[in-house]
Design an enzyme around this catalytic site. Sequence first.
Site, PDB file in Angstrom:
ATOM      1  N   GLY A  66      75.404  50.581 -40.525  1.00  0.00           N
ATOM      2  CA  GLY A  66      76.208  51.012 -41.135  1.00  0.00           C
ATOM      3  C   GLY A  66      76.876  50.025 -42.253  1.00  0.00           C
ATOM      4  O   GLY A  66      76.488  48.796 -42.308  1.00  0.00           O
ATOM      5  N   CYS A  90      71.531  46.706 -35.809  1.00  0.00           N
ATOM      6  CA  CYS A  90      72.159  46.362 -36.844  1.00  0.00           C
ATOM      7  C   CYS A  90      73.758  46.308 -36.787  1.00  0.00           C
ATOM      8  O   CYS A  90      74.220  45.569 -36.192  1.00  0.00           O
ATOM      9  CB  CYS A  90      71.884  46.991 -38.276  1.00  0.00           C
ATOM     10  SG  CYS A  90      72.266  46.028 -39.736  1.00  0.00           S
ATOM     11  N   TYR A  91      74.564  47.159 -37.518  1.00  0.00           N
ATOM     12  CA  TYR A  91      75.999  47.221 -37.487  1.00  0.00           C
ATOM     13  C   TYR A  91      76.241  47.571 -36.000  1.00  0.00           C
ATOM     14  O   TYR A  91      77.217  46.952 -35.424  1.00  0.00           O
ATOM     15  CB  TYR A  91      76.429  48.431 -38.242  1.00  0.00           C
ATOM     16  CG  TYR A  91      78.271  48.548 -38.064  1.00  0.00           C
ATOM     17  CD1 TYR A  91      78.641  47.834 -39.046  1.00  0.00           C
ATOM     18  CD2 TYR A  91      78.415  49.479 -37.267  1.00  0.00           C
ATOM     19  CE1 TYR A  91      80.123  47.952 -39.142  1.00  0.00           C
ATOM     20  CE2 TYR A  91      79.957  49.349 -37.636  1.00  0.00           C
ATOM     21  CZ  TYR A  91      80.728  48.638 -38.075  1.00  0.00           C
ATOM     22  OH  TYR A  91      82.292  48.775 -37.988  1.00  0.00           O
ATOM     23  N   HIS A 127      65.899  46.851 -37.984  1.00  0.00           N
ATOM     24  CA  HIS A 127      65.969  48.224 -37.886  1.00  0.00           C
ATOM     25  C   HIS A 127      64.738  48.468 -37.316  1.00  0.00           C
ATOM     26  O   HIS A 127      63.610  48.828 -38.182  1.00  0.00           O
ATOM     27  CB  HIS A 127      66.152  48.722 -39.279  1.00  0.00           C
ATOM     28  CG  HIS A 127      67.516  48.483 -39.818  1.00  0.00           C
ATOM     29  ND1 HIS A 127      68.425  49.692 -39.595  1.00  0.00           N
ATOM     30  CD2 HIS A 127      68.172  47.607 -40.709  1.00  0.00           C
ATOM     31  CE1 HIS A 127      69.539  49.209 -39.945  1.00  0.00           C
ATOM     32  NE2 HIS A 127      69.265  48.225 -40.539  1.00  0.00           N
ATOM     33  N   GLU A 180      63.761  51.411 -36.586  1.00  0.00           N
ATOM     34  CA  GLU A 180      63.401  52.721 -36.966  1.00  0.00           C
ATOM     35  C   GLU A 180      62.632  52.949 -38.228  1.00  0.00           C
ATOM     36  O   GLU A 180      62.045  54.040 -38.542  1.00  0.00           O
ATOM     37  CB  GLU A 180      64.585  53.457 -37.139  1.00  0.00           C
ATOM     38  CG  GLU A 180      65.537  53.205 -38.012  1.00  0.00           C
ATOM     39  CD  GLU A 180      66.741  52.277 -37.736  1.00  0.00           C
ATOM     40  OE1 GLU A 180      66.297  51.100 -36.925  1.00  0.00           O
ATOM     41  OE2 GLU A 180      67.658  51.911 -38.384  1.00  0.00           O
ATOM     42  N   SER A 189      61.511  84.626 -45.957  1.00  0.00           N
ATOM     43  CA  SER A 189      61.299  84.251 -47.419  1.00  0.00           C
ATOM     44  C   SER A 189      59.877  84.002 -47.470  1.00  0.00           C
ATOM     45  O   SER A 189      59.266  83.921 -48.594  1.00  0.00           O
ATOM     46  CB  SER A 189      62.308  83.220 -47.819  1.00  0.00           C
ATOM     47  OG  SER A 189      61.758  81.884 -47.143  1.00  0.00           O
ATOM     48  N   GLY A 216      58.670  80.776 -46.626  1.00  0.00           N
ATOM     49  CA  GLY A 216      59.089  79.688 -46.494  1.00  0.00           C
ATOM     50  C   GLY A 216      58.788  79.060 -44.997  1.00  0.00           C
ATOM     51  O   GLY A 216      58.604  80.181 -44.111  1.00  0.00           O
ATOM     52  N   ASP A 252      60.748  77.357 -42.897  1.00  0.00           N
ATOM     53  CA  ASP A 252      61.611  77.584 -41.903  1.00  0.00           C
ATOM     54  C   ASP A 252      61.581  79.047 -41.426  1.00  0.00           C
ATOM     55  O   ASP A 252      61.914  79.471 -40.136  1.00  0.00           O
ATOM     56  CB  ASP A 252      62.879  77.043 -42.470  1.00  0.00           C
ATOM     57  CG  ASP A 252      62.840  75.425 -42.668  1.00  0.00           C
ATOM     58  OD1 ASP A 252      61.783  74.980 -42.307  1.00  0.00           O
ATOM     59  OD2 ASP A 252      63.739  75.134 -43.582  1.00  0.00           O
ATOM     60  N   SER A 253      61.946  79.862 -42.380  1.00  0.00           N
ATOM     61  CA  SER A 253      62.186  81.415 -41.778  1.00  0.00           C
ATOM     62  C   SER A 253      60.753  81.814 -41.287  1.00  0.00           C
ATOM     63  O   SER A 253      60.873  82.714 -40.293  1.00  0.00           O
ATOM     64  CB  SER A 253      62.653  82.240 -43.053  1.00  0.00           C
ATOM     65  OG  SER A 253      61.729  82.222 -43.984  1.00  0.00           O
ATOM     66  N   SER A 254      59.502  81.309 -41.605  1.00  0.00           N
ATOM     67  CA  SER A 254      58.553  81.738 -41.056  1.00  0.00           C
ATOM     68  C   SER A 254      58.287  81.451 -39.616  1.00  0.00           C
ATOM     69  O   SER A 254      57.924  82.198 -38.612  1.00  0.00           O
ATOM     70  CB  SER A 254      57.231  81.451 -41.912  1.00  0.00           C
ATOM     71  OG  SER A 254      57.256  82.066 -43.033  1.00  0.00           O
ATOM     72  N   LYS A 310      62.208  68.757 -39.733  1.00  0.00           N
ATOM     73  CA  LYS A 310      61.048  69.538 -40.507  1.00  0.00           C
ATOM     74  C   LYS A 310      59.682  69.232 -39.774  1.00  0.00           C
ATOM     75  O   LYS A 310      58.915  70.109 -39.721  1.00  0.00           O
ATOM     76  CB  LYS A 310      61.239  69.238 -41.984  1.00  0.00           C
ATOM     77  CG  LYS A 310      60.295  70.217 -42.872  1.00  0.00           C
ATOM     78  CD  LYS A 310      61.172  71.406 -43.199  1.00  0.00           C
ATOM     79  CE  LYS A 310      60.543  72.142 -44.287  1.00  0.00           C
ATOM     80  NZ  LYS A 310      61.498  72.916 -44.611  1.00  0.00           N
TER      81      LYS A 310
END
Length: 515
Positions: free
Chosen positions: A55, A82-83, A170, A172, A224, A226, A228-230, A371
Amino acid sequence: MKRELVIVLDFGGQYNQLVARRVRECNVYCEIYSYRIDIEKIKAMNPKGIILTGGPNSCYLEDSPTYSRELFELGIPVLGLCYGAQLMMHVLGGKVERADVREYGKTEVLIDKKTSKVFQDVSEKTVCWMSHFDYISEIAPGFEITAHTADCPTAAAENEEKKLYAIQFHPEVLHTQEGTKMLFNFVRNVCGCAGDWKMDSFVESSIEAIREKVGDGKVLLALSGGVDSSVAAGLLSRAIGKQLTCVFVDHGLLRKNEGDEVEAVFGPEGDFDLNFIRVNAQERYYGKLAGVTEPEQKRKIIGEEFIRVFEEEAKKIGAVDFLAQGTIYPDVVESGLGGESAVIKSHHNVGGLPDYVDFKEIIEPLRDLFKDEVRKAGLELGLPKELVFRQPFPGPGLGIRIIGEVTAEKVKIVQDADAIYREEIANAGLDQEINQYFAALTNMRSVGVMGDERTYDYAVALRAVKTIDFMTAEAAEIPYEVLQKVMSRIINEVKGVNRVFYDLTSKPPGTIEFE
Ligand code: XMP
C-alpha cells in the site's frame, strides 16, 4: 463441498488482484477484502490463511490503514507483503522508519534462513521486486530475520511458531523470479491448503450450485457473444438446459460473420441445450442511427435501443425467476465491493439492475473468476477456442469504429477490411502479441485512381495496440511487410476503399477505440 479459502486484505496496493491471482494459480481459492473488514467476518469465513497487501502509506502515521493486533492472534497464518510486512512489525512491537534511499526495482535478496517454510526450494540468492521507502528497522519480539539485501536489513522476517511471515518485497510480481514458489510455499506448506481449486472442479461444483439455486425456475441471459456472457451461457446450459433462455441481439454492428458464429455455437445446431433467441435488429439500429454523427449520441442510441429490444423479448418470454449476468471478479473488486483499490471504469460496465425485465433475483455464475479463469472454464465447457480467446470488443460494436454517420454500406466496408486485417495478423503469428487490433472507417473520402478510372472513396484506419490494463496503450510495431499486405488486400478486395492508414497514436492522448 466447502472450499478452502485464503483471503487477501487490501491496503491499497496496486498489485492486490495479482496477489489473489497468483494464489489461485497455486490451486487455492482466494478472495480480496478491504482492510476495513470486521474481524468477526474474517472469523466467520474461517480462512486457511491471510495475506496483507502492499500500500502507498506509512504504517506509523496516525491515519494510515491498519488492523488490530487480534488479527495476528487468531492462530491463522498471516503473510504480510511490503506495507503488509511493515504493518505486521509495527502492530506487534517492531519499528518501521523512513529509509535514506528508496529501494526500487529488481534487487538481489539473500536468504538467511534456508529452512524457512516460505523459502523452501528457493535459491540462496534470488532476484526480487522491491518498491519501498520505509523499512523495518527493528523486528517485533518473537521474530527472526530470514532474508536481507545490500540496503535492507530485513527483507523478510518470521515467527514460525505463530505462523506469521513478513516479506518486504513483492512475490506476486513476475520480476520476483521465485515469487510464485514463495506464495505456493505459504499457502500449501504453512497454511496447509490441499490445492484442490481447479477449473474442472469449479465447473462441476458451479453446475451443482446453479441447479440447487435455480430449482425448476426460469433463467434469462442477454448473450452478447463476448467471452463472459458466452461462458455464463455455457455453464448455465450445462446446469439447467432449456430452463435457460438466451437472447442474442444482432445490432448489425458486429464483426464480419459474428452473428452467425454465435448462432452456430448456441443455436439449435450447436452443442448447448438452451432456448436461443436471435433478434435481427440490424435495420432497426441503422434506422435509429441515420444522420447521427456525434460519438456520445451514437453510444447512447445503441445502448437505449438494446434495452428496448431486450425489453420486448423479455415481455414475450414473460416473468422469469432469475436474470443471469456475466459479471466477473475484477468487476466486483473494481466496483469497490471487494478490495480497497477501487477503479470505476465508467463507460464499460452498465451498472444498476435492469428494471425492464420481470425477474426475482440476479444470478452471476462467474462472479468469483478472473478473466483467465473464465477462459479456462470456457474451454472446460467445450466452447470454441476462437470465442474463448477473442479480443475485447466494445458493446456498441462497429458503431464506435465508424467516424460520422453509421450506414449499412459503411458497416460492410469496415467488416470486410477488419476481417482481412485479422486474418493477416493471425497469418503473421502476431495475434497473441497484440492486445487489441481492428480496422476502423474514417469519414474521409479522397480522390484516387484504379485502373484508368478516377475514384472518390473512403480511407480505412488500422489500429493495433499493446497494453496491460487498457487504461494506457502504445501503438504496436507491426512489420512493414504485414501492413503492406493488409493494405493491398483491403484496396483490392474491399469496394469503396482507396486509402489505408496506420494509426500510431498511443493512449493517452488517443483512446484505443476509434470514434
Ligand atoms: P478506450 O477506447 O476507452 O477503450 O481506450 C478501452 C477498452 O475498452 C473497450 N471499450 C468498451 N467496451 N463497452 C465495452 O464493453 C464500451 O462502450 C467500450 N468502449 C471501449 C475498448 O474496446 C478497449 O478494449
